[in-house]
Design a protein around this motif. Structure first.
Motif, PDB file in Angstrom:
ATOM      1  N   THR A   1       0.850  -1.189   0.000  1.00  0.00           N
ATOM      2  CA  THR A   1       0.000   0.000   0.000  1.00  0.00           C
ATOM      3  C   THR A   1       0.887   1.241   0.000  1.00  0.00           C
ATOM      4  O   THR A   1       2.102   1.162   0.179  1.00  0.00           O
ATOM      5  N   ALA A   2       0.265   2.395  -0.187  1.00  0.00           N
ATOM      6  CA  ALA A   2       1.037   3.639  -0.253  1.00  0.00           C
ATOM      7  C   ALA A   2       1.776   3.909   1.054  1.00  0.00           C
ATOM      8  O   ALA A   2       2.889   4.438   1.060  1.00  0.00           O
ATOM      9  N   ASP A   3       1.155   3.545   2.165  1.00  0.00           N
ATOM     10  CA  ASP A   3       1.773   3.777   3.478  1.00  0.00           C
ATOM     11  C   ASP A   3       1.760   2.476   4.274  1.00  0.00           C
ATOM     12  O   ASP A   3       0.863   2.246   5.094  1.00  0.00           O
TER      13      ASP A   3
END
Length: 208
Positions: free
Chosen positions: A183-185
């Motif tokens: 995921t992005a973070d």
């Protein structure tokens, strides 16, 4: 794995179908052969008939194998009949399935529908499924440490399969949740990290 001991995971093959047609002006489509249309028929056969076949198989902890159409590329612009089309598929496997057997199955499905397409392997390396005997002494000990009574399987692929394929029994284990992976973070909770540290320490101290 949220500090659960995973003894089995699915394998993963990326496959590509390529269909060939014939260029023609969009105003006279009857003079060409539409490779995108042919690919749509191939995808329909795979996502229906082949998916139904896969759903009929079952593994105790992994469930059934799957296939997903992930990428489709074809055509150059709307007013040209496309002569080429490619589609990439993600095929998740259970123990007993091989690249050779998967290729035969897909070829059979396409032949049954009278469809012609080239089939190739996108990845240049194997990503097999893994299944480790949960009754191995150290696996039982690790599961006991994690207060886990039953073996666990996951849908995703892991490099543990390569270790197992080399003759070293392996499991997948660690703090955190796969839902946060890729995921992005990406993140892991402090609570999971502390629990993972405690469980691993307790397991290592329990070894003879």
């Amino acid at each position: 794995t949220r500090c659960k001991v995973v003894t089995a995971h699915k394998g993963d093959f990326w496959l590509r179908l390529t269909t060939k047609g014939k260029y023609a002006h969009g105003a006279r489509p009857e003079l060409g052969r539409n490779a995108v249309h042919l690919m749509s028929q191939c995808i329909d056969a795979i996502e229906t008939d082949y998916a139904k076949l896969l759903n009929s198989r079952h593994h105790t902890v992994l469930g059934h194998p799957t296939i997903n159409t992930g990428i489709v590329r074809g055509g150059t612009q709307p007013n040209i009949v496309p002569a080429n089309c490619e589609a990439d598929f993600d095929r998740r496997t259970i123990p007993g399935e091989t690249l050779a057997s998967i290729r035969r199955e897909i070829r059979t499905i396409l032949d049954q529908h009278g469809l012609k397409a080239q089939l190739s392997n996108v990845k240049g390396f194997a990503c097999p499924s893994m299944e480790t005997d949960p009754n191995l002494p150290w696996v039982r000990r690790f599961m006991l440490t994690a207060r886990q009574t039953k073996p666990l399987g996951v849908d995703y692929y892991c490099d543990a399969a390569n270790i197992a394929a080399a003759g070293v029994p392996a499991v997948v284990w660690g703090p955190g949740d796969i839902a946060q992976a890729h995921t992005a973070d990406e993140w892991i909770s402090i609570g999971q990290l502390e629990r993972g540290t405690e469980l691993l320490t307790r397991f290592l101290l329990s070894l003879p």
